[in-house]
Design a protein around this motif. Structure first.
Motif, PDB file in Angstrom:
ATOM      1  N   UNK A 170       0.846  -1.191   0.000  1.00 22.31           N
ATOM      2  CA  UNK A 170       0.000   0.000   0.000  1.00 22.31           C
ATOM      3  C   UNK A 170       0.882   1.241   0.000  1.00 22.31           C
ATOM      4  N   UNK A 171       0.270   2.409   0.011  1.00 26.45           N
ATOM      5  CA  UNK A 171       1.031   3.661  -0.039  1.00 26.45           C
ATOM      6  C   UNK A 171       1.871   3.884   1.213  1.00 26.45           C
ATOM      7  N   UNK A 172       1.521   3.248   2.322  1.00 27.52           N
ATOM      8  CA  UNK A 172       2.285   3.468   3.548  1.00 27.52           C
ATOM      9  C   UNK A 172       2.792   2.190   4.199  1.00 27.52           C
ATOM     10  N   UNK A 173       2.686   1.051   3.506  1.00 21.13           N
ATOM     11  CA  UNK A 173       3.169  -0.199   4.089  1.00 21.13           C
ATOM     12  C   UNK A 173       3.620  -1.152   2.985  1.00 21.13           C
ATOM     13  N   UNK A 174       4.834  -1.693   3.119  1.00 20.58           N
ATOM     14  CA  UNK A 174       5.845  -1.458   4.149  1.00 20.58           C
ATOM     15  C   UNK A 174       6.446  -0.055   4.019  1.00 20.58           C
ATOM     16  N   UNK A 175       6.888   0.495   5.145  1.00 22.90           N
ATOM     17  CA  UNK A 175       7.382   1.867   5.126  1.00 22.90           C
ATOM     18  C   UNK A 175       8.749   1.980   4.456  1.00 22.90           C
ATOM     19  N   UNK A 176       9.647   1.082   4.761  1.00 21.89           N
ATOM     20  CA  UNK A 176      11.006   1.130   4.216  1.00 21.89           C
ATOM     21  C   UNK A 176      11.163  -0.033   3.224  1.00 21.89           C
ATOM     22  N   UNK A 210       9.953   9.458  -1.017  1.00 22.04           N
ATOM     23  CA  UNK A 210       9.456   9.361   0.342  1.00 22.04           C
ATOM     24  C   UNK A 210       8.268  10.254   0.577  1.00 22.04           C
ATOM     25  N   UNK A 211       7.528   9.898   1.609  1.00 27.06           N
ATOM     26  CA  UNK A 211       6.400  10.707   2.068  1.00 27.06           C
ATOM     27  C   UNK A 211       6.233  10.426   3.551  1.00 27.06           C
ATOM     28  N   UNK A 212       6.582  11.402   4.383  1.00 25.42           N
ATOM     29  CA  UNK A 212       6.545  11.176   5.825  1.00 25.42           C
ATOM     30  C   UNK A 212       7.528  10.077   6.195  1.00 25.42           C
ATOM     31  N   UNK A 213       7.089   9.072   6.967  1.00 26.49           N
ATOM     32  CA  UNK A 213       8.015   8.009   7.374  1.00 26.49           C
ATOM     33  C   UNK A 213       8.225   6.947   6.296  1.00 26.49           C
ATOM     34  N   UNK A 214       7.486   7.048   5.193  1.00 26.25           N
ATOM     35  CA  UNK A 214       7.571   6.021   4.141  1.00 26.25           C
ATOM     36  C   UNK A 214       8.689   6.345   3.161  1.00 26.25           C
ATOM     37  N   UNK A 215       9.510   5.336   2.865  1.00 26.49           N
ATOM     38  CA  UNK A 215      10.629   5.495   1.939  1.00 26.49           C
ATOM     39  C   UNK A 215      10.633   4.303   0.986  1.00 26.49           C
ATOM     40  N   UNK A 216      10.676   4.591  -0.311  1.00 21.55           N
ATOM     41  CA  UNK A 216      10.628   3.540  -1.329  1.00 21.55           C
ATOM     42  C   UNK A 216      11.704   3.783  -2.373  1.00 21.55           C
ATOM     43  N   UNK A 217      12.153   2.690  -2.993  1.00 20.54           N
ATOM     44  CA  UNK A 217      13.068   2.794  -4.122  1.00 20.54           C
ATOM     45  C   UNK A 217      12.970   1.534  -4.956  1.00 20.54           C
ATOM     46  N   UNK A 218      13.248   1.651  -6.243  1.00 18.98           N
ATOM     47  CA  UNK A 218      13.364   0.498  -7.133  1.00 18.98           C
ATOM     48  C   UNK A 218      14.759   0.520  -7.738  1.00 18.98           C
ATOM     49  N   UNK A 219      15.324  -0.668  -7.877  1.00 22.92           N
ATOM     50  CA  UNK A 219      16.670  -0.788  -8.435  1.00 22.92           C
ATOM     51  C   UNK A 219      16.653  -1.874  -9.489  1.00 22.92           C
ATOM     52  N   UNK A 220      17.337  -1.668 -10.593  1.00 24.07           N
ATOM     53  CA  UNK A 220      17.413  -2.647 -11.676  1.00 24.07           C
ATOM     54  C   UNK A 220      18.825  -3.208 -11.740  1.00 24.07           C
ATOM     55  N   UNK A 221      18.938  -4.532 -11.588  1.00 26.55           N
ATOM     56  CA  UNK A 221      20.237  -5.196 -11.692  1.00 26.55           C
ATOM     57  C   UNK A 221      20.541  -5.446 -13.164  1.00 26.55           C
ATOM     58  N   UNK A 222      21.628  -4.915 -13.686  1.00 32.86           N
ATOM     59  CA  UNK A 222      21.885  -4.999 -15.133  1.00 32.86           C
ATOM     60  C   UNK A 222      22.218  -6.418 -15.604  1.00 32.86           C
ATOM     61  N   UNK A 223      21.683  -6.760 -16.792  1.00 31.79           N
ATOM     62  CA  UNK A 223      22.091  -7.970 -17.487  1.00 31.79           C
ATOM     63  C   UNK A 223      21.670  -9.281 -16.869  1.00 31.79           C
ATOM     64  N   UNK A 224      20.617  -9.287 -16.031  1.00 29.86           N
ATOM     65  CA  UNK A 224      20.197 -10.536 -15.386  1.00 29.86           C
ATOM     66  C   UNK A 224      18.695 -10.699 -15.468  1.00 29.86           C
ATOM     67  N   UNK A 225      18.263 -11.960 -15.198  1.00 30.24           N
ATOM     68  CA  UNK A 225      16.840 -12.280 -15.202  1.00 30.24           C
ATOM     69  C   UNK A 225      16.430 -12.751 -13.808  1.00 30.24           C
ATOM     70  N   UNK A 226      15.408 -13.628 -13.763  1.00 26.38           N
ATOM     71  CA  UNK A 226      14.768 -13.970 -12.499  1.00 26.38           C
ATOM     72  C   UNK A 226      15.693 -14.720 -11.545  1.00 26.38           C
ATOM     73  N   UNK A 227      16.569 -15.552 -12.072  1.00 24.24           N
ATOM     74  CA  UNK A 227      17.513 -16.281 -11.218  1.00 24.24           C
ATOM     75  C   UNK A 227      18.839 -15.523 -11.113  1.00 24.24           C
ATOM     76  N   UNK A 228      19.286 -14.945 -12.220  1.00 20.24           N
ATOM     77  CA  UNK A 228      20.547 -14.219 -12.212  1.00 20.24           C
ATOM     78  C   UNK A 228      20.586 -13.080 -11.210  1.00 20.24           C
ATOM     79  N   UNK A 229      19.423 -12.493 -10.897  1.00 20.69           N
ATOM     80  CA  UNK A 229      19.385 -11.387  -9.942  1.00 20.69           C
ATOM     81  C   UNK A 229      19.853 -11.832  -8.552  1.00 20.69           C
ATOM     82  N   UNK A 230      19.770 -13.141  -8.281  1.00 19.60           N
ATOM     83  CA  UNK A 230      20.221 -13.654  -6.991  1.00 19.60           C
ATOM     84  C   UNK A 230      21.739 -13.699  -6.875  1.00 19.60           C
ATOM     85  N   UNK A 231      22.435 -13.581  -8.000  1.00 20.78           N
ATOM     86  CA  UNK A 231      23.893 -13.646  -7.992  1.00 20.78           C
ATOM     87  C   UNK A 231      24.528 -12.341  -8.484  1.00 20.78           C
ATOM     88  N   UNK A 232      23.709 -11.310  -8.638  1.00 22.98           N
ATOM     89  CA  UNK A 232      24.188 -10.023  -9.116  1.00 22.98           C
ATOM     90  C   UNK A 232      24.846  -9.245  -7.984  1.00 22.98           C
TER      91      UNK A 232
END
Length: 492
Positions: A170-176, A210-232
């Motif tokens: 949701x917009x406020x959960x999880x906060x971090x 962020x908005x108040x105590x809520x902080x969000x971010x998205x990060x893209x791991x280059x050159x990997x897929x669904x399993x490769x992201x675990x070793x990036x």
């Protein structure tokens, strides 16, 4: 080619030694303890009994081992890490249960299991702050667990969701919340960005909003897929940085690459069989198959197998789709053997010995390395009868495959066509009964990797010892791989 075999053997040994040195160095200085919380197997990684605790959860058909890049890096950085096997997965003896289609079914049970691990984390001496990290299926579980912890007035400090999809955000959960996706996961990248845009509609990948105590971010791991992201390494670094900021913690180290070293080790083990295979007892060369008979032997089983089995199929093994796979492979292989006019016979002692060598190399040598560094490969006692049952399907199927491909001597188009026919037959079964057999589609990458890795080892053995040795050895390896990979499940 014979004169190159000693050189290949030496290179394989050097590759394995170099990889083992690097992989073991990632564990240096850590206390690694295996324990159980109820029936749940857990591994505790720590440099010292202090620091915040990170609970690490794997995805569907995963295990603690596949999450080690994150567990080891975070432990080296000064966190304590609790990684566990969900019910039905890895070494957990308790099957998954409940309704997999309902939030209050299987999902609720896995959330409850996760919260038991969180409670144990808080009971450890020292810093009792907790963060959560999960991959794929586990992202929905840890997000729902974090929400439940807030409702119990025991909020977790931060969540890292890798390859996330969850309708609970949701917009406020999880906060971090940090969402990490592989570059080639377009659908899941959008899901992560949507979560950030609940906080700020202008959110972009790579930016913290962020908005108040809520902080969000998205990060893209280059050159990997669904399993490769675990070793990036970049993904692991992003997760560590997120926890450092959330906990106001200063990490002692930076993550080191593991994925390429794991690949180097497994490559070295595969190459190590090449000179060994030359010393196996010589067997008969598989005869060439006329093109017309070859095409009939792949096309008729492709069409008939799903049509024969799907109308009468019922679950009878406590592993998702293992029972269907056993039946499908048995019928598929039997039809092919009949069309090729190859009948069961007692193999020679030499062929049996060669098949045993291939099975031991593929299961014990390759498998134990995989189990230590990348993915669970050791079965619980409950899985041993399942592996035995799977052999009834995998051995006929691999015997037929070895004869169709002349143990790897056939032209490459025939080797590819034979494997694609099996894939097409499994896809056809999933389309005929989508409600029951959609999980069959998840098996296809396992088969692809199996043919790429074990198939190469089987080719070397088959070219020396004959198609029967390769077929039986590969059949045993495939039964083991399938039996340890897919979740135990007890329907409600």
């Amino acid at each position: 080619m014979i004169r190159f075999r000693p050189f290949v053997g030496i290179m394989a040994l050097l590759l394995c030694f170099a990889a083992l040195f690097q992989l073991e160095r990632a564990r240096a200085g850590l206390q690694i303890s295996d324990l159980r919380i109820g029936t749940t197997p857990v591994t505790l990684y720590q440099r010292a009994p202090s620091g915040p605790v990170i609970v690490v959860a794997h995805g569907f058909a995963g295990s603690r081992q596949i999450m080690q890049s994150y567990s080891l890096a975070l432990a080296q950085a000064g966190y304590r890490v609790l990684a566990f096997d969900f019910e039905g997965h890895g070494r957990n003896p308790k099957p998954m249960s409940g309704d997999v289609t309902a939030i209050d079914g299987t999902t609720a049970l896995l959330v409850a299991e996760t919260r038991r691990i969180i409670a144990y984390a808080r009971s450890l001496p020292g810093d009792n702050r907790v963060g959560l990290l999960g991959h794929s299926m586990a992202t929905d579980i840890i997000i729902r667990a974090s929400i439940a912890e807030v409702e119990s007035n025991q909020p977790v400090q931060a969540v890292v969701a890798i390859s996330m999809f969850s309708q609970a955000v949701t917009a406020d959960s999880p906060q971090q919340l940090l969402v990490i996706s592989g570059q080639w996961e377009s659908f899941l990248r959008k899901a992560g960005l949507d979560a950030a845009r609940q906080v700020n509609p202008a959110a972009a990948e790579g930016a913290v909003v962020g908005s108040g105590p809520t902080r969000r971010a998205t990060m893209v791991a280059p050159g990997v897929e669904h399993v490769g992201v675990l070793f990036s390494t970049s993904a692991v670094q992003a997760a560590q940085d997120w926890f450092d900021t959330s906990f106001k913690h200063t990490s002692a180290t930076k993550p080191t690459p593991r994925g390429w070293w794991i690949l180097a080790l497994l490559d070295g083990i595969v190459l190590g069989l090449y000179p060994l295979a030359a010393n196996l007892p010589a067997g008969p060369t598989a005869p060439a198959i006329p093109t017309r008979r070859f095409l009939l032997a792949i096309l008729i089983p492709l069409a008939l197998t799903p049509l024969l089995i799907t109308p009468v199929y019922r679950n009878f093994l406590p592993v998702l789709v293992a029972d269907y796979l056993m039946l499908h492979l048995a019928v598929f292989g039997a039809l092919q053997l009949a069309l090729l006019r190859i009948w069961p016979r007692r193999p020679s002692t030499a062929a049996a010995l060669s098949a045993l060598v291939l099975a031991l190399w593929g299961i014990a040598v390759f498998g134990l390395a995989l189990d230590r560094y990348a993915a669970n490969f050791l079965p619980t006692p409950q899985r041993l009868p399942i592996i035995a049952a799977l052999c009834l399907g995998t051995i006929p199927c691999m015997l037929a495959d070895s004869h169709l491909t002349q143990a790897g001597r056939a032209p490459i188009w025939r080797r590819v066509a034979a494997r694609l026919a099996l894939f097409a037959s499994l896809i056809m079964a999933a389309l005929l009964r989508p409600d029951d057999l959609t999980f069959v589609l998840i098996v296809l990458p396992v088969f692809a990797l199996f043919f790429l890795v074990h198939g190469l080892m089987g080719r070397w053995v088959g070219q020396r010892a004959g198609a029967w040795a390769a077929g039986v050895g590969l059949g045993l390896c495939l039964a083991w791989a399938l039996g340890v990979s897919f979740p135990l499940f007890a329907p409600a």
